[in-house]
Design an enzyme around this catalytic site. Structure first.
Site, PDB file in Angstrom:
ATOM      1  N   HIS A 175       3.046   3.589   6.636  1.00 18.23           N
ATOM      2  CA  HIS A 175       2.365   3.008   7.782  1.00 18.23           C
ATOM      3  C   HIS A 175       3.328   2.127   8.558  1.00 18.23           C
ATOM      4  O   HIS A 175       4.339   1.674   8.022  1.00 18.23           O
ATOM      5  CB  HIS A 175       1.126   2.210   7.358  1.00 18.23           C
ATOM      6  CG  HIS A 175       1.412   1.092   6.420  1.00 18.23           C
ATOM      7  ND1 HIS A 175       1.678   1.295   5.071  1.00 18.23           N
ATOM      8  CD2 HIS A 175       1.490  -0.242   6.611  1.00 18.23           C
ATOM      9  CE1 HIS A 175       1.893   0.133   4.485  1.00 18.23           C
ATOM     10  NE2 HIS A 175       1.803  -0.830   5.399  1.00 18.23           N
TER      11      HIS A 175
ATOM     12  N   VAL B 265       0.870  -1.181   0.000  1.00 21.01           N
ATOM     13  CA  VAL B 265       0.000   0.000   0.000  1.00 21.01           C
ATOM     14  C   VAL B 265       0.905   1.227   0.000  1.00 21.01           C
ATOM     15  O   VAL B 265       1.696   1.415   0.927  1.00 21.01           O
ATOM     16  CB  VAL B 265      -0.931   0.027   1.239  1.00 21.01           C
ATOM     17  CG1 VAL B 265      -1.785   1.289   1.239  1.00 21.01           C
ATOM     18  CG2 VAL B 265      -1.817  -1.212   1.276  1.00 21.01           C
TER      19      VAL B 265
END
Length: 120
Positions: free
Chosen positions: A100, A96
């Site tokens: 994160h 993604v």
């Protein structure tokens, strides 16, 4: 940067099990946990990866680490130990394109291998 699954989770168009939110950070339980506790900690600003952080992003990176420690305590994994992992780029396992961190704990974690920290 194009819209990602994480930006949709942050804006509420995809539901999540939120564990923390403030003006800059959103944290939620991973839907495919790699450990008994598996939380994703995401800056709300859509930074594609660790390689793209700028000087203006340094404060939020520090804050993410502070939130990770806070969540480890709240989720009962601080004393026994945990991992905070960032996958950067395709070879690093990042799928993604939104920065994160994975907070993993709640069990004895094995040695790091190619699939230790989810696939996101």
């Amino acid at each position: 940067m194009s819209e990602t699954i994480f930006s949709k989770i942050i804006d509420g168009s995809i539901p999540s099990q939120k564990v923390f939110e403030n003006e800059r950070i959103y944290a939620f339980h991973d839907i495919q946990p790699a450990a008994p506790v598996h939380v994703l900690i995401v800056p709300k600003k859509p930074i594609p990866s660790l390689n793209e952080i700028g000087e203006e992003d340094l404060a939020v990176i520090g804050e993410i680490h502070h939130v990770a420690v806070q969540l480890a305590e709240e989720l009962g994994i601080a004393a026994s130990g945990y991992r905070l992992i960032n996958n950067c780029g395709a070879d690093g396992g990042q799928t993604v394109p939104h920065l994160h961190f994975h907070l993993l704990g709640g069990a004895k974690l094995g040695a790091l291998t190619g699939n230790s920290a989810s696939h996101a």
